[in-house]
Scaffold this motif. Structure first.
Motif, mmCIF file in Angstrom:
data_model
loop_
_atom_site.group_PDB
_atom_site.id
_atom_site.type_symbol
_atom_site.label_atom_id
_atom_site.label_comp_id
_atom_site.label_asym_id
_atom_site.label_seq_id
_atom_site.Cartn_x
_atom_site.Cartn_y
_atom_site.Cartn_z
ATOM 1 N N ILE A 82 0.853 -1.189 0.000
ATOM 2 C CA ILE A 82 0.000 0.000 0.000
ATOM 3 C C ILE A 82 0.889 1.240 0.000
ATOM 4 O O ILE A 82 1.660 1.463 0.923
ATOM 5 N N GLY A 83 0.772 2.036 -1.074
ATOM 6 C CA GLY A 83 1.587 3.243 -1.198
ATOM 7 C C GLY A 83 2.544 3.130 -2.362
ATOM 8 O O GLY A 83 3.633 2.578 -2.220
ATOM 9 N N ILE A 86 2.856 -4.521 3.394
ATOM 10 C CA ILE A 86 3.813 -3.418 3.561
ATOM 11 C C ILE A 86 3.101 -2.109 3.246
ATOM 12 O O ILE A 86 2.406 -2.011 2.232
ATOM 13 N N THR A 87 3.266 -1.125 4.117
ATOM 14 C CA THR A 87 2.682 0.194 3.863
ATOM 15 C C THR A 87 3.789 1.235 3.767
ATOM 16 O O THR A 87 4.744 1.231 4.536
ATOM 17 N N MET A 88 3.640 2.124 2.783
ATOM 18 C CA MET A 88 4.601 3.208 2.560
ATOM 19 C C MET A 88 3.793 4.416 2.105
ATOM 20 O O MET A 88 3.698 4.718 0.914
ATOM 21 N N VAL A 89 3.172 5.094 3.077
ATOM 22 C CA VAL A 89 2.252 6.186 2.758
ATOM 23 C C VAL A 89 2.818 7.522 3.266
ATOM 24 O O VAL A 89 3.990 7.602 3.644
ATOM 25 N N ASP A 130 -2.602 8.886 7.681
ATOM 26 C CA ASP A 130 -2.817 7.862 6.650
ATOM 27 C C ASP A 130 -2.576 6.473 7.233
ATOM 28 O O ASP A 130 -3.338 5.535 6.969
ATOM 29 N N VAL A 131 -1.503 6.349 8.002
ATOM 30 C CA VAL A 131 -1.180 5.065 8.636
ATOM 31 C C VAL A 131 -2.324 4.634 9.547
ATOM 32 O O VAL A 131 -2.783 3.486 9.512
ATOM 33 N N LYS A 132 -2.788 5.571 10.365
ATOM 34 C CA LYS A 132 -3.861 5.272 11.323
ATOM 35 C C LYS A 132 -5.113 4.797 10.603
ATOM 36 O O LYS A 132 -5.738 3.807 11.005
ATOM 37 N N SER A 133 -5.503 5.467 9.530
ATOM 38 C CA SER A 133 -6.732 5.101 8.812
ATOM 39 C C SER A 133 -6.592 3.750 8.124
ATOM 40 O O SER A 133 -7.576 3.009 7.996
#
Length: 291
Positions: free
Chosen positions: A11-12, A66-69, A74-77
């Motif tokens: 994501i991101g 994996i998240t890269m936002v 954004d992370v919290k949501s």
């Protein structure tokens, strides 16, 4: 973890995330991507990634996410709430947040994930677009040591200098130390280049002398040449650097620590952002002296 059985959700797909995900695709992993608009993931889809229409659905299908936002909000949501990763991921899924976020949020995510038998890791990175493209990012990891060891082979496709820093939140605290060091250094790099120009020197020749000496730094070697050539495209956005510096200032204040260099750097960058430079790369601090 068997590569054939591993499904990685990503994501991101921004400046850095796109390159990071591409390394995993080229390594032979099944990669699922989510972005707010499908067009942003077009290059990854053309390379074999599958686009998923929501974090909720991605969480149900992947066993590593994996998240890269952009921002902590954004992370919290993405992680928390009924539609978030933690609520919808299967037990024993690994959630790896590589966004630069807050240590407090990283701890909250880890605690909530543990209640669901999910492993959460905070693993922010340094190295900008150059490091992301080359697969040589520095990765700073916080979380349970056993979870770190399990996902290390995945991280090694995206980074070269990977260091386990300790419990949840330790990766984010380490990234704050990194950003504090960069903030004052960027002021020095800009002042050095502008001083050389005003003295009538050839800036490129000056760099040949000072990059390999005691003044040497990543920013001097990689971003000063961009300043000289007038390239202010983002390897890392000013708007995101301001976010990072604000987090670091808040954390330092909680510890009763003064950070005058960091505070000055944020003030300078905020002035540039107010003049429309928020989407420029951090090397655009050079323009501060043109004001």
């Amino acid at each position: 973890m068997n590569k054939e059985e591993t499904k990685i959700g990503f994501i991101g797909t921004g400046v850095m995330g796109k390159s990071m995900a591409l390394h995993l695709i080229k390594a032979g992993y099944t990669v699922l991507v989510y972005s707010r608009t499908k067009e942003k993931a077009a290059q990854l889809i053309s390379q074999g990634a599958s686009w998923i229409h929501s974090p909720k659905e991605l969480a149900k299908q992947a066993n590593i996410v994996i998240t890269m936002v952009g921002y902590p909000d954004d992370v919290k949501s993405i992680y928390l709430g009924e539609e978030g990763l933690i609520e919808n991921a299967n037990p024993h899924t690994y959630l790896i947040d590589m966004t630069t976020s807050t240590p407090t949020l990283a701890k909250e995510i880890a605690e909530r994930a543990k209640q669901k038998e999910i492993y959460a890791i905070d693993a922010p990175v340094s190295g900008g677009d150059i490091g992301a493209k080359s697969g040589k990012l520095s990765i700073m990891v916080g979380g349970e040591a056993t979870a770190y060891r399990a996902i290390l082979p995945i991280l090694q496709y995206m980074g070269e200098n990977i260091v386990y820093q300790g419990v949840a939140g330790a990766g984010q605290h380490t990234k704050m130390a990194n950003q504090i060091a960069i903030a004052s250094n960027m002021i020095g790099v800009c002042e050095a280049i502008i001083y050389a120009e005003k003295a009538g020197l050839n800036s490129e020749n000056v760099l040949k002398s000072i990059t390999s000496g005691a003044a040497g730094s990543w920013s001097l070697s990689n971003l000063a040449p961009r300043m000289i050539s007038g390239d202010f495209s983002p390897g890392f956005y000013i708007k995101h650097f301001i976010k990072d510096m604000t987090i670091a200032l808040d954390e330092a204040e909680k510890m009763g620590m003064e950070t005058p260099g960091l505070r000055l750097a944020r003030e300078m960058y905020e002035k540039l952002a107010a003049e429309g430079e928020g989407e420029s790369g951090t090397q655009a601090l050079y323009k501060y002296w043109e004001r």
